[in-house]
Design a protein around this motif. Structure first.
Motif, PDB file in Angstrom:
ATOM      1  N   LEU A   1       0.824  -1.213   0.000  1.00 38.10           N
ATOM      2  CA  LEU A   1       0.000   0.000   0.000  1.00 38.10           C
ATOM      3  C   LEU A   1       0.859   1.264   0.000  1.00 38.10           C
ATOM      4  O   LEU A   1       0.333   2.369  -0.108  1.00 38.10           O
ATOM      5  N   GLY A   2       2.178   1.077   0.154  1.00 35.29           N
ATOM      6  CA  GLY A   2       3.085   2.215   0.181  1.00 35.29           C
ATOM      7  C   GLY A   2       3.444   2.689   1.569  1.00 35.29           C
ATOM      8  O   GLY A   2       4.170   3.674   1.731  1.00 35.29           O
ATOM      9  N   ALA A   3       2.945   1.984   2.603  1.00 37.45           N
ATOM     10  CA  ALA A   3       3.149   2.418   3.982  1.00 37.45           C
ATOM     11  C   ALA A   3       4.366   1.744   4.615  1.00 37.45           C
ATOM     12  O   ALA A   3       4.997   0.866   4.027  1.00 37.45           O
ATOM     13  N   ASN A   4       4.666   2.171   5.840  1.00 37.82           N
ATOM     14  CA  ASN A   4       5.698   1.543   6.664  1.00 37.82           C
ATOM     15  C   ASN A   4       4.984   0.627   7.664  1.00 37.82           C
ATOM     16  O   ASN A   4       4.521   1.090   8.702  1.00 37.82           O
TER      17      ASN A   4
ATOM     18  N   ARG B   1      -4.323  -0.145  -6.741  1.00 37.92           N
ATOM     19  CA  ARG B   1      -4.389  -1.514  -7.282  1.00 37.92           C
ATOM     20  C   ARG B   1      -3.149  -1.812  -8.138  1.00 37.92           C
ATOM     21  O   ARG B   1      -2.521  -2.862  -7.999  1.00 37.92           O
ATOM     22  N   ASP B   2      -2.794  -0.885  -9.021  1.00 36.81           N
ATOM     23  CA  ASP B   2      -1.630  -1.083  -9.894  1.00 36.81           C
ATOM     24  C   ASP B   2      -0.346  -1.203  -9.076  1.00 36.81           C
ATOM     25  O   ASP B   2       0.506  -2.060  -9.339  1.00 36.81           O
TER      26      ASP B   2
ATOM     27  N   LYS C   1       1.862  -4.848  -8.816  1.00 39.07           N
ATOM     28  CA  LYS C   1       3.254  -4.856  -9.252  1.00 39.07           C
ATOM     29  C   LYS C   1       4.167  -5.339  -8.125  1.00 39.07           C
ATOM     30  O   LYS C   1       5.119  -6.095  -8.357  1.00 39.07           O
ATOM     31  N   LYS C   2       3.872  -4.895  -6.909  1.00 39.37           N
ATOM     32  CA  LYS C   2       4.650  -5.316  -5.744  1.00 39.37           C
ATOM     33  C   LYS C   2       4.590  -6.832  -5.563  1.00 39.37           C
ATOM     34  O   LYS C   2       5.613  -7.492  -5.349  1.00 39.37           O
TER      35      LYS C   2
ATOM     36  N   LEU D   1       6.848 -13.935  -2.854  1.00 40.41           N
ATOM     37  CA  LEU D   1       5.564 -14.539  -2.472  1.00 40.41           C
ATOM     38  C   LEU D   1       4.862 -15.156  -3.677  1.00 40.41           C
ATOM     39  O   LEU D   1       4.345 -16.268  -3.610  1.00 40.41           O
ATOM     40  N   ALA D   2       4.857 -14.422  -4.796  1.00 41.87           N
ATOM     41  CA  ALA D   2       4.153 -14.891  -5.987  1.00 41.87           C
ATOM     42  C   ALA D   2       4.782 -16.156  -6.569  1.00 41.87           C
ATOM     43  O   ALA D   2       4.106 -16.926  -7.251  1.00 41.87           O
TER      44      ALA D   2
END
Length: 330
Positions: A188-191, A303-304, A308-309, A315-316
């Motif tokens: 999500l871009g957070a820490n 979402r994008d 991508k992450k 994990l993927a």
């Protein structure tokens, strides 16, 4: 004299045999106790779900003994307790399963399930059967079904408005412990900051964390709205846990009792899902009336960024081949 003694001995022996037989019959008929552990509170909709389930399985010879608020086992330890034989039933987070079965991390990824109905269909499909089989064979638990508790959104104490993932840079976002949860926060871009669920209110109050991510019903139940200024409706994860019973209990049931046990779980879970959907529809308005800013950020950007992450992560690599396409196609 001898006759009287023999008669007394025989009467005493007969009484002992009768008492033993009665005790043995009582033991045979005694209900099986099912200890159930969950982190949610007794006021949660899912607590009523479990009450309904408990009433339904009484006819199968079970007594449900629930423990709420992490009072018996702390968040993240329920699964291990079941594996060790210290717990019969639990509401298990999929992230805790993925800690032991990496393939399960697919269902913990952001923006995978579209809504509660999509979640239900996936777990009722061949994909769901594959996931349940893994859990049974590798963990020793039988999954009865996913317990939906709302889409997760980001709630913050600071007034900084969040529109894109970049706006969450440096924000200490509480996430449960475990790699899957921590990676979700990063997506999500957070820490991401690990913290027990029961400590979140105080964490927000003291500034130990800047925010938390939970469905709106959880925000209501735990009164997080009292120590937050805003809610960004990121809808980044369809929140659910897994209602599970140990294989020791499940495998000991006859086919008829298994069917009745599963039917009781299905009915209770469906009731809970519908109640959560009703509550979610009401709460956004309620929080606005309490003075919180409630808004929808740029969901496509989130979402994008998240996808991508995940696709670039380790994990993927563990996701079962073709499973993502199957889930997306449902």
């Amino acid at each position: 004299m001898g006759f009287d003694i023999n008669r007394r001995v025989l009467m005493a022996a007969g009484a002992a045999v009768l008492a033993w037989g009665t005790a043995g019959l009582a033991a045979a008929q005694a209900p099986t106790n099912l200890r159930f552990s969950a982190v949610f509170s007794e006021q949660d909709i899912r607590a009523n779900m479990m009450k309904q389930f408990g009433e339904a399985v009484k006819a199968q010879g079970f007594t449900l003994q629930p423990y709420y608020g992490g009072t018996l086992f702390k968040q993240g330890t329920e699964l291990v307790a079941m594996q060790r034989g210290n717990l019969e039933m639990g509401n298990i987070a999929p992230q805790d399963i993925s800690n032991q079965i990496p393939e399960w991390s697919i269902v913990t990824s952001a923006y995978l399930f579209r809504d509660a109905d999509h979640l239900k269909k996936v777990f009722a499909s061949d994909v769901g059967q594959q996931l349940k089989k893994m859990a049974s064979e590798k963990l020793g638990i039988h999954i009865l079904g996913p317990t939906y508790f709302g889409a997760r959104h980001v709630g913050l104490k600071p007034n900084k408005k969040i529109n894109k993932p970049e706006d969450l840079a440096g924000i200490k976002l509480r996430m449960p412990g475990g790699d899957a949860w921590q990676f979700l926060g990063q997506s999500l871009g957070a820490n991401p900051t690990p913290m027990a669920y029961a400590e979140v209110y105080t964490g927000l109050q003291t500034g130990a964390i800047d925010g938390q991510d939970n469905p709106l019903p959880n925000v209501q139940n735990m009164k997080f709205y009292e120590v937050m200024s805003q809610i960004a409706l990121t809808s980044h994860l369809v929140g659910f846990d897994l209602l599970a019973v140990s294989n020791k209990v499940w495998d000991g049931l006859s086919p008829e009792k298994k069917a009745a046990f599963q039917a009781a779980a299905d009915k209770a879970i469906e009731w809970s899902t519908q109640e959560h959907l009703k509550q979610e529809a009401q709460l956004a308005t309620s929080f606005k009336e309490r003075g919180l800013e409630v808004y929808t950020p740029d969901l496509k950007a989130f979402r994008d960024f998240a996808q991508k992450k995940y696709l670039a992560s380790d994990l993927a690599k563990s996701w079962p081949a073709g499973m993502l396409d199957k889930i997306n196609a449902m």
